[in-house]
Design an enzyme around this catalytic site. Sequence first.
Site, short mmCIF file in Angstrom:
data_model
loop_
_atom_site.label_atom_id
_atom_site.label_comp_id
_atom_site.label_asym_id
_atom_site.label_seq_id
_atom_site.Cartn_x
_atom_site.Cartn_y
_atom_site.Cartn_z
CG HIS A 121 -0.27 0.07 2.51
ND1 HIS A 121 0.55 -0.88 3.02
CD2 HIS A 121 0.19 1.23 3.38
CE1 HIS A 121 0.72 -0.50 4.27
NE2 HIS A 121 0.73 0.87 4.33
CG ASP A 123 1.69 5.14 4.71
OD1 ASP A 123 1.33 4.04 4.96
OD2 ASP A 123 2.65 5.79 5.03
NE ARG A 288 2.06 6.04 8.93
CZ ARG A 288 1.01 5.67 8.29
NH1 ARG A 288 1.04 4.34 7.77
NH2 ARG A 288 -0.22 6.19 8.33
#
Length: 321
Positions: A121, A123, A288
Amino acid sequence: MTIAPEQTGLTVRPVAGHIGADVTGIDLAGPLDTTTVEQLTAALHRYKVIFFRGQELDHAAQIRFGRTFGELTYAHPHDEAPPEGHPEIFTIDPERYKQRYGDEAVNAQRRRKYSYVAGWHTDVTAAVNPPAVSVLRAEVVPEIGGDTTWTNLVAAYEGLSAPIRSFVDGLRAEHRYGGDEAPKGDTAYARRINDNLLVSVHPVVRVHPVTGQRALFVNPGFTSHIVDVEPRESRAILDLLYAEITRPEYTVRFRWEPGSVAVWDNRATAHLAPGDLAHLDVRRTLHRVTVIGDRPVGPDGFSSEIVAGRPFTADHAVVVD
Ligand code: SIN
């Protein structure tokens, strides 16, 4: 080739043929001068993901460093509980996920990850303005396993033959959480996604706003279908593009240590979280932050459109049941 700028002591060493570089000679917790920031940004645009080791960042220092690349988003569009006082931090830890949504959601995610490409993926591409840059810091990592892999979406686009490149240049795709397997039913996880629905249409090929490079901007984690074509055609086109973006030659794999930091250009990469830990009793905790992104623009000038939700920014409120 190694780039060693004299003025800053920063060294950038590419680690794979198409993507990734190790950066040394820098303390990310300290103040960074303009020249250093320019060199980091240039390395990011060139190598797409840059790696640092032995950094001593806490949440506040990671947020400060993340702001080097722009204003930060809220932690995550579906996270209502970032660490106290740090709304920008999104903690990635399977245990936290399990406590919140239970085994059922964890197992559903795991099943998707073990399908052939489903864990790949970019983000938050469900948002009309997916983050421009992501900064991931490792706090606790297992002794074995747990690597992350990135792929260069520009190389993947450039690897296609000219007729296929011009065919995909004009396509658009819908992106939503779960891609073509959006969560259904009355589970806590499905409610969280569906009560905060985020759906967008993006160009399949994105022109990078800084480098001008074209990237294949589809990913199995979020892309539900190519719009304006038959479902069977969409499936076949996406199969072709997913096979291309996951070709091993476009990728780099990173082995985490506590204090490792990876920064990636989310406009030109996709990544794969590890799928080799489910049977091991180990902890893995990473944090993150993401930089607010712009609306992708295609080669024909098409700019991404909102189907549901709103842009992903610093104040993203979450509906909690
Ligand atoms: C992410 O998807 O941002 C995290 C990747 C990882 O857990 O390795």
